[in-house]
Design an enzyme around this catalytic site. Structure first.
Site, mmCIF file in Angstrom:
data_model
loop_
_atom_site.group_PDB
_atom_site.id
_atom_site.type_symbol
_atom_site.label_atom_id
_atom_site.label_comp_id
_atom_site.label_asym_id
_atom_site.label_seq_id
_atom_site.Cartn_x
_atom_site.Cartn_y
_atom_site.Cartn_z
ATOM 1 N N ASP A 23 0.784 -1.234 -0.145
ATOM 2 C CA ASP A 23 0.035 0.007 -0.029
ATOM 3 C C ASP A 23 1.029 1.115 0.090
ATOM 4 O O ASP A 23 2.364 1.091 0.416
ATOM 5 C CB ASP A 23 -0.858 -0.034 1.374
ATOM 6 N N ASP A 25 -0.344 5.101 0.923
ATOM 7 C CA ASP A 25 -0.629 6.005 2.053
ATOM 8 C C ASP A 25 -0.663 5.525 3.418
ATOM 9 O O ASP A 25 -1.458 4.494 3.597
ATOM 10 C CB ASP A 25 -2.022 6.813 1.447
ATOM 11 N N ASP A 191 -2.144 -0.926 5.950
ATOM 12 C CA ASP A 191 -2.440 -0.550 6.941
ATOM 13 C C ASP A 191 -4.032 -0.257 7.350
ATOM 14 O O ASP A 191 -4.590 -0.205 8.365
ATOM 15 C CB ASP A 191 -1.905 1.080 7.398
#
Length: 255
Positions: A23, A25, A191
């Site tokens: 990922d 961000d 996250d």
């Protein structure tokens, strides 16, 4: 057939034994650029957090929630990029991991629920133009609204990568690699709620400590290990690549 594979699966071009999907961000960066825009330029933190919670607990899909967030940001796109470059910072361990991965033939593939022009601009700002140009990024895009330029008020909109409820179903990118008979070991780091579709697809999942993805993995019994920053990921993957640690032994859950 063999000659068409690298086009369909670019990360196989160098015949790697390991591929690292990640990922962007809140994983490669310390802040989420889309959250930052929503909180500071859009409808604010409270509505964004409510939307994320609804996605996490299955009350709505990510696509609708994300579209609402970004539709609330009417600032011209170039001004958004400028603001993000001044406020979004790189995970302190990523640069060293990025360089090690390049030297050790571990391709990095960025799978993001965000937008490619934002990611490339931030990577160029934080890592340099060459890194921004060489990393494979699979993400959503940006387009002008009817009759407008993206660099005017209310002029841009997100264009989703696919038709899924995620807007970008990250599992679709990973599965072709996972289904190969002889395939590399696959890692994923993430996250939050945009990572839910990818969580079950790889051999080892790194979930950022204290974030929504940890909650989801525990709820769904998905094996994972937590990380504070990329130094933790770097150490674990280095040991796996060197044969000092097995993928199964690395999936220690919440530390």
């Amino acid at each position: 057939m063999g000659s068409t594979l690298p086009i369909a699966l670019p990360a196989l071009q160098t015949n790697p034994k390991f591929i690292f999907f990640t990922d962007f961000d809140g994983t490669i960066t310390q802040q989420d650029s889309n959250d930052f825009m929503t909180d500071n330029l859009g409808f604010g933190t409270a509505l964004r957090k409510k939307g994320n919670e609804d996605v996490l607990y299955g009350r709505r899909d990510f696509r609708g929630s994300f579209q609402e967030m970004l539709d609330s940001v009417t600032t011209p796109f170039d001004e958004c990029i400028d603001l993000l470059c001044k406020n979004i910072t790189l995970d302190p361990g990523f640069k060293a991991f990025f360089e090690w991965a390049r030297e050790n033939n571990v391709p990095i593939v960025v799978l993001s629920g965000g937008m490619t022009p934002v990611i490339r601009a931030l990577l160029a700002h934080m890592l340099g133009q060459e890194a921004a140009d060489t990393l494979q990024i699979v993400s959503n895009d940006v387009a002008p609204r009817d009759g407008k330029s993206i660099n005017e008020v209310g002029g841009w909109q997100v264009v989703f990568h696919d038709d899924s409820g995620f807007g970008h179903d990250k599992s679709l990118e990973i599965r072709p690699y996972a289904s190969l008979e002889e395939r590399p070991v696959l890692f994923y780091a993430g996250d939050g709620v945009s990572d839910l579709s990818a969580a079950k697809e790889t051999d080892l999942l790194f979930a950022k400590a204290g974030r929504d993805l940890v909650t989801y993995c525990e709820k769904e019994n998905v094996p994972f290990t937590t990380f504070e920053n990329f130094s933790d990921i770097h150490e674990t993957i280095k040991d796996i690549v060197a044969g000092k640690l097995s993928v199964k032994a690395a999936a220690t859950g919440r530390k």
